[in-house]
Design a protein around this motif. Structure first.
Motif, PDB file in Angstrom:
ATOM      1  N   PRO A 325       0.805  -1.228   0.000  1.00 12.17           N
ATOM      2  CA  PRO A 325       0.000   0.000   0.000  1.00 12.17           C
ATOM      3  C   PRO A 325       0.833   1.271   0.000  1.00 12.17           C
ATOM      4  O   PRO A 325       0.340   2.334  -0.378  1.00 12.17           O
ATOM      5  CB  PRO A 325      -0.838  -0.127   1.280  1.00 12.17           C
ATOM      6  CG  PRO A 325      -0.097  -1.113   2.133  1.00 12.17           C
ATOM      7  CD  PRO A 325       0.568  -2.056   1.190  1.00 12.17           C
ATOM      8  N   GLY A 326       2.119   1.173   0.403  1.00 10.98           N
ATOM      9  CA  GLY A 326       2.952   2.367   0.419  1.00 10.98           C
ATOM     10  C   GLY A 326       3.703   2.626  -0.867  1.00 10.98           C
ATOM     11  O   GLY A 326       4.230   3.712  -1.076  1.00 10.98           O
ATOM     12  N   ALA A 327       3.764   1.622  -1.762  1.00  7.00           N
ATOM     13  CA  ALA A 327       4.519   1.784  -3.000  1.00  7.00           C
ATOM     14  C   ALA A 327       3.780   2.725  -3.936  1.00  7.00           C
ATOM     15  O   ALA A 327       2.594   2.560  -4.184  1.00  7.00           O
ATOM     16  CB  ALA A 327       4.732   0.431  -3.670  1.00  7.00           C
ATOM     17  N   VAL A 328       4.480   3.720  -4.471  1.00 14.11           N
ATOM     18  CA  VAL A 328       3.841   4.702  -5.342  1.00 14.11           C
ATOM     19  C   VAL A 328       4.236   4.442  -6.791  1.00 14.11           C
ATOM     20  O   VAL A 328       3.429   3.980  -7.599  1.00 14.11           O
ATOM     21  CB  VAL A 328       4.217   6.136  -4.927  1.00 14.11           C
ATOM     22  CG1 VAL A 328       3.549   7.144  -5.837  1.00 14.11           C
ATOM     23  CG2 VAL A 328       3.796   6.391  -3.486  1.00 14.11           C
ATOM     24  N   GLU A 329       5.473   4.715  -7.138  1.00 13.62           N
ATOM     25  CA  GLU A 329       5.943   4.522  -8.513  1.00 13.62           C
ATOM     26  C   GLU A 329       7.117   3.560  -8.586  1.00 13.62           C
ATOM     27  O   GLU A 329       7.669   3.336  -9.655  1.00 13.62           O
ATOM     28  CB  GLU A 329       6.363   5.869  -9.118  1.00 13.62           C
ATOM     29  CG  GLU A 329       5.254   6.916  -9.180  1.00 13.62           C
ATOM     30  CD  GLU A 329       4.180   6.567 -10.190  1.00 13.62           C
ATOM     31  OE1 GLU A 329       4.432   5.695 -11.042  1.00 13.62           O
ATOM     32  OE2 GLU A 329       3.087   7.154 -10.129  1.00 13.62           O
ATOM     33  N   GLY A 330       7.535   3.026  -7.436  1.00 19.31           N
ATOM     34  CA  GLY A 330       8.698   2.154  -7.445  1.00 19.31           C
ATOM     35  C   GLY A 330       9.961   2.938  -7.778  1.00 19.31           C
ATOM     36  O   GLY A 330      10.077   4.127  -7.509  1.00 19.31           O
ATOM     37  N   TRP A 331      10.923   2.265  -8.382  1.00 13.95           N
ATOM     38  CA  TRP A 331      12.179   2.902  -8.783  1.00 13.95           C
ATOM     39  C   TRP A 331      11.975   3.632 -10.114  1.00 13.95           C
ATOM     40  O   TRP A 331      11.330   3.112 -11.028  1.00 13.95           O
ATOM     41  CB  TRP A 331      13.278   1.861  -8.929  1.00 13.95           C
ATOM     42  CG  TRP A 331      13.621   1.153  -7.651  1.00 13.95           C
ATOM     43  CD1 TRP A 331      13.181  -0.060  -7.232  1.00 13.95           C
ATOM     44  CD2 TRP A 331      14.498   1.636  -6.619  1.00 13.95           C
ATOM     45  NE1 TRP A 331      13.716  -0.381  -6.003  1.00 13.95           N
ATOM     46  CE2 TRP A 331      14.533   0.645  -5.602  1.00 13.95           C
ATOM     47  CE3 TRP A 331      15.259   2.799  -6.451  1.00 13.95           C
ATOM     48  CZ2 TRP A 331      15.282   0.779  -4.442  1.00 13.95           C
ATOM     49  CZ3 TRP A 331      16.014   2.931  -5.300  1.00 13.95           C
ATOM     50  CH2 TRP A 331      16.030   1.931  -4.315  1.00 13.95           C
ATOM     51  N   GLU A 332      12.527   4.819 -10.214  1.00 14.09           N
ATOM     52  CA  GLU A 332      12.379   5.641 -11.414  1.00 14.09           C
ATOM     53  C   GLU A 332      13.727   6.220 -11.808  1.00 14.09           C
ATOM     54  O   GLU A 332      14.564   6.517 -10.947  1.00 14.09           O
ATOM     55  CB  GLU A 332      11.426   6.812 -11.181  1.00 14.09           C
ATOM     56  CG  GLU A 332      10.037   6.447 -10.720  1.00 14.09           C
ATOM     57  CD  GLU A 332       9.230   7.692 -10.380  1.00 14.09           C
ATOM     58  OE1 GLU A 332       8.203   7.933 -11.040  1.00 14.09           O
ATOM     59  OE2 GLU A 332       9.640   8.430  -9.467  1.00 14.09           O
ATOM     60  N   CYS A 333      13.927   6.419 -13.108  1.00 13.39           N
ATOM     61  CA  CYS A 333      15.037   7.219 -13.614  1.00 13.39           C
ATOM     62  C   CYS A 333      14.760   7.509 -15.082  1.00 13.39           C
ATOM     63  O   CYS A 333      14.237   6.645 -15.809  1.00 13.39           O
ATOM     64  CB  CYS A 333      16.400   6.544 -13.436  1.00 13.39           C
ATOM     65  SG  CYS A 333      16.611   5.000 -14.359  1.00 13.39           S
ATOM     66  N   GLY A 334      15.077   8.710 -15.520  1.00 15.16           N
ATOM     67  CA  GLY A 334      14.824   9.070 -16.908  1.00 15.16           C
ATOM     68  C   GLY A 334      13.382   8.817 -17.286  1.00 15.16           C
ATOM     69  O   GLY A 334      12.452   9.311 -16.655  1.00 15.16           O
ATOM     70  N   GLU A 335      13.170   7.986 -18.321  1.00 11.01           N
ATOM     71  CA  GLU A 335      11.819   7.641 -18.769  1.00 11.01           C
ATOM     72  C   GLU A 335      11.287   6.388 -18.099  1.00 11.01           C
ATOM     73  O   GLU A 335      10.183   5.932 -18.412  1.00 11.01           O
ATOM     74  CB  GLU A 335      11.820   7.438 -20.296  1.00 11.01           C
ATOM     75  CG  GLU A 335      12.249   8.664 -21.092  1.00 11.01           C
ATOM     76  CD  GLU A 335      11.295   9.830 -20.890  1.00 11.01           C
ATOM     77  OE1 GLU A 335      10.071   9.582 -20.827  1.00 11.01           O
ATOM     78  OE2 GLU A 335      11.773  10.974 -20.755  1.00 11.01           O
ATOM     79  N   ILE A 336      12.049   5.813 -17.186  1.00  8.73           N
ATOM     80  CA  ILE A 336      11.649   4.564 -16.533  1.00  8.73           C
ATOM     81  C   ILE A 336      10.859   4.868 -15.266  1.00  8.73           C
ATOM     82  O   ILE A 336      11.267   5.681 -14.435  1.00  8.73           O
ATOM     83  CB  ILE A 336      12.884   3.713 -16.176  1.00  8.73           C
ATOM     84  CG1 ILE A 336      13.641   3.327 -17.442  1.00  8.73           C
ATOM     85  CG2 ILE A 336      12.479   2.471 -15.398  1.00  8.73           C
ATOM     86  CD1 ILE A 336      14.946   2.599 -17.162  1.00  8.73           C
ATOM     87  N   SER A 337       9.704   4.220 -15.108  1.00  6.97           N
ATOM     88  CA  SER A 337       8.927   4.324 -13.878  1.00  6.97           C
ATOM     89  C   SER A 337       8.263   2.980 -13.618  1.00  6.97           C
ATOM     90  O   SER A 337       8.274   2.085 -14.477  1.00  6.97           O
ATOM     91  CB  SER A 337       7.872   5.428 -13.986  1.00  6.97           C
ATOM     92  OG  SER A 337       6.914   5.127 -14.979  1.00  6.97           O
ATOM     93  N   LYS A 338       7.701   2.848 -12.423  1.00  2.00           N
ATOM     94  CA  LYS A 338       7.056   1.604 -12.008  1.00  2.00           C
ATOM     95  C   LYS A 338       7.973   0.389 -12.198  1.00  2.00           C
ATOM     96  O   LYS A 338       7.551  -0.686 -12.629  1.00  2.00           O
ATOM     97  CB  LYS A 338       5.730   1.410 -12.744  1.00  2.00           C
ATOM     98  CG  LYS A 338       4.673   2.459 -12.381  1.00  2.00           C
ATOM     99  CD  LYS A 338       3.330   2.131 -12.975  1.00  2.00           C
ATOM    100  CE  LYS A 338       2.289   3.189 -12.620  1.00  2.00           C
ATOM    101  NZ  LYS A 338       2.070   3.316 -11.173  1.00  2.00           N
ATOM    102  N   SER A 339       9.223   0.577 -11.862  1.00  4.57           N
ATOM    103  CA  SER A 339      10.172  -0.536 -11.846  1.00  4.57           C
ATOM    104  C   SER A 339      10.302  -0.998 -10.404  1.00  4.57           C
ATOM    105  O   SER A 339      10.567  -0.176  -9.516  1.00  4.57           O
ATOM    106  CB  SER A 339      11.535  -0.091 -12.384  1.00  4.57           C
ATOM    107  OG  SER A 339      12.481  -1.132 -12.257  1.00  4.57           O
ATOM    108  N   TRP A 340      10.104  -2.270 -10.152  1.00  6.85           N
ATOM    109  CA  TRP A 340      10.108  -2.757  -8.780  1.00  6.85           C
ATOM    110  C   TRP A 340      11.457  -3.314  -8.379  1.00  6.85           C
ATOM    111  O   TRP A 340      11.607  -3.863  -7.294  1.00  6.85           O
ATOM    112  CB  TRP A 340       8.978  -3.771  -8.615  1.00  6.85           C
ATOM    113  CG  TRP A 340       7.690  -3.153  -9.093  1.00  6.85           C
ATOM    114  CD1 TRP A 340       7.003  -3.470 -10.218  1.00  6.85           C
ATOM    115  CD2 TRP A 340       7.020  -2.039  -8.520  1.00  6.85           C
ATOM    116  NE1 TRP A 340       5.920  -2.632 -10.370  1.00  6.85           N
ATOM    117  CE2 TRP A 340       5.903  -1.734  -9.344  1.00  6.85           C
ATOM    118  CE3 TRP A 340       7.236  -1.241  -7.397  1.00  6.85           C
ATOM    119  CZ2 TRP A 340       5.020  -0.702  -9.078  1.00  6.85           C
ATOM    120  CZ3 TRP A 340       6.350  -0.204  -7.117  1.00  6.85           C
ATOM    121  CH2 TRP A 340       5.264   0.053  -7.947  1.00  6.85           C
ATOM    122  N   SER A 341      12.427  -3.149  -9.268  1.00  2.00           N
ATOM    123  CA  SER A 341      13.831  -3.377  -8.957  1.00  2.00           C
ATOM    124  C   SER A 341      14.623  -2.185  -9.490  1.00  2.00           C
ATOM    125  O   SER A 341      14.137  -1.451 -10.366  1.00  2.00           O
ATOM    126  CB  SER A 341      14.333  -4.667  -9.622  1.00  2.00           C
ATOM    127  OG  SER A 341      13.635  -5.796  -9.147  1.00  2.00           O
TER     128      SER A 341
END
Length: 476
Positions: A325-341
């Motif tokens: 429930p606390g996860a929002v967008e996961g790991w992000e960089c540049g055009e990458i979002s919703k990456s869970w690693s």
């Protein structure tokens, strides 16, 4: 002994009358718990409930706006709170299944006389109404075996704080669905003050409390208090004095902080991010949003003094991190979002980002995770369910949303967290705000439906004023 009376089905738009008063009379309710919550600004704990039954005006509507929970909800927009909001255009709907229940917390024990059920088309054919003082031992106050839907008025003769509908047989292939469940009894009506009205459209309910990097240390005063070096490496922001021996009192006594607002003496920390064997410090202020985690943002109250909690799970898997429930967008960089690693590669010059939200419902009793677990109560913090706090954690406090940026990009194969897997992300918080400043920011920005900077000023709504002047002194 209990009695059951059924009224006939009514046409849409009709309104039942109870004890000579219209259903539209919604601004009054007897909820002693609401007064306790209001006292949070000056108190660090709440005593919820009272012995014996409150009494006064018969036929008082007790349930409107009270805390609710249910065995299930078909969707977030059909959560249990919608069955006590006084609005017939909203409703609670359970998942399909005969064995479903709906529960309401009246906030105190009352002598009850009537329960009114306003069913949608998916009604209950067989169900009971049960009453309890502790939500553990229940007494049946009414039994229905041949329900016909519509509006059902059930005469009851019982005393209790909790009232629940327990379904045993549906009338349709859907679940159970209620426009309203109203509980009446002898109670002292409490006038709920109207929330100050504004013509502004509400799109946010938040303020920022941004803090820069302070120091690295293998300390954790919540998990390993008094044990220096016992933890993995943490990145600390906020109060510079934080170490293994830190307490809320020591934080409050220290004025050396990296936070924008000098009255925020709190400490915030999280696992250090490594590139190879080198820990990476965030090189820009970390954005810490203080938001409403519940739908009714006017009910959020400030953190009690000395509250401590940990958000996240060091043992999370990819799937549990993704669905947390606390996860929002996961790991992000540049055009990458919703990456869970952590991404394998980030565009050169970009930054690695992570956002995570904290639980925002407090049990109203325990200030630390240890105090709650040692008393057999599990954790003292919980996430909202379907937009409201659960009955076990009835006090809505600010939801913290950490947004962190690290200056790493390119090949990310050697980037890792000190705590272990990429999903082991978590963060810790000890509240040491000066209470009057935190209370003013919560009232102005969260309760007031604004998008505030750290001074409590909404750039897009300047007519609403500010909490702190340019020198960070309280205004007014």
């Amino acid at each position: 002994m209990h009695r059951t009376t059924l009224t006939s089905h009514r046409a849409p738009g009709d309104s039942p009358q109870r004890h000579g008063g219209p259903r539209a009379r919604r601004r009054t309710r007897a909820l002693v718990g609401s007064l306790s919550v209001a006292a949070l600004v000056t108190s660090s704990a709440i005593a919820i409930g009272a012995a014996g039954a409150a009494s006064a005006a018969p036929g008082t509507l007790l349930s409107q706006g009270a805390l609710t929970e249910a065995s299930s909800s078909e969707s977030g927009g059909l959560g249990p709170r919608f069955a006590v909001d006084g609005d017939r255009s909203t409703r609670w709907a359970s998942s399909p299944g005969d064995d479903q229940w709906f529960r309401v917390d009246l906030g105190d024990s009352f002598a009850l006389d009537t329960v009114v059920l306003d069913w949608e088309a998916a009604y209950g054919k067989a169900f009971t109404i049960q009453v309890s003082d502790d939500a553990a031992t229940w007494t049946t106050a009414a039994t229905v075996t041949a329900g016909t839907g519509g509006v059902q008025t059930l005469d009851v003769d019982a005393t209790g704080r909790y009232v629940q509908l327990v379904g045993t047989q549906r009338a349709t292939g859907y679940g159970y669905s209620l426009y309203e469940l109203e509980v009446f009894g002898d109670g002292t009506p409490v006038e709920v003050p109207e929330t100050p009205g504004f013509d502004d459209e509400v799109t946010h309910h938040e303020f920022q409390a941004n803090c820069s990097f302070s120091h690295f240390e293998k300390d954790d005063p919540i998990v390993f208090p008094g044990q220096p070096g016992a933890s993995h490496l943490h990145t600390f922001v906020g109060n510079r004095s934080t170490d293994a021996f830190t307490t809320p009192e020591s934080l409050f006594a220290s004025t050396d902080s990296t936070c924008t607002v000098p009255q925020d003496h709190s400490s915030y920390w999280f696992p250090a991010l490594y590139r190879g064997d080198t820990p990476i410090a965030p090189d820009i202020p970390m954005t810490i949003y203080y938001k409403s985690g519940i739908d009714d943002y006017t009910k959020v109250v400030p953190f009690p003094a000395g509250l401590e909690f940990v958000a996240g799970d060091m043992m999370a898997t990819v799937d549990s991190f993704r669905t947390a429930p606390g996860a929002v967008e996961g790991w992000e960089c540049g055009e990458i979002s919703k990456s869970w690693s952590i991404p394998d590669s980030c565009a050169p010059g970009s930054q690695l980002n992570l956002r995570y939200q904290s639980p925002s419902c407090w049990d109203g009793k325990h200030l630390t995770p240890g105090a709650a677990s040692h008393m057999g109560h599990g954790t003292h913090m919980a996430y909202p369910v379907a937009g409201q706090c659960p009955l076990s954690h009835p006090v809505a406090v600010p939801m913290l949303e950490f947004k962190i940026a690290w200056p790493v990009s390119g090949d990310m194969s050697d980037v890792r967290l000190a705590s272990g897997s990429d999903q082991s992300w978590h963060y810790d918080f000890i509240n040491a705000w000066e209470p009057d400043v935190l209370a003013a920011l919560v009232k102005q920005c969260i309760n007031g439906g604004l998008q505030c900077n750290p001074r409590g000023y909404d750039l897009y709504k300047p007519h609403r004023g500010t909490v702190l002047d340019e020198d960070f002194n309280l205004v007014g």
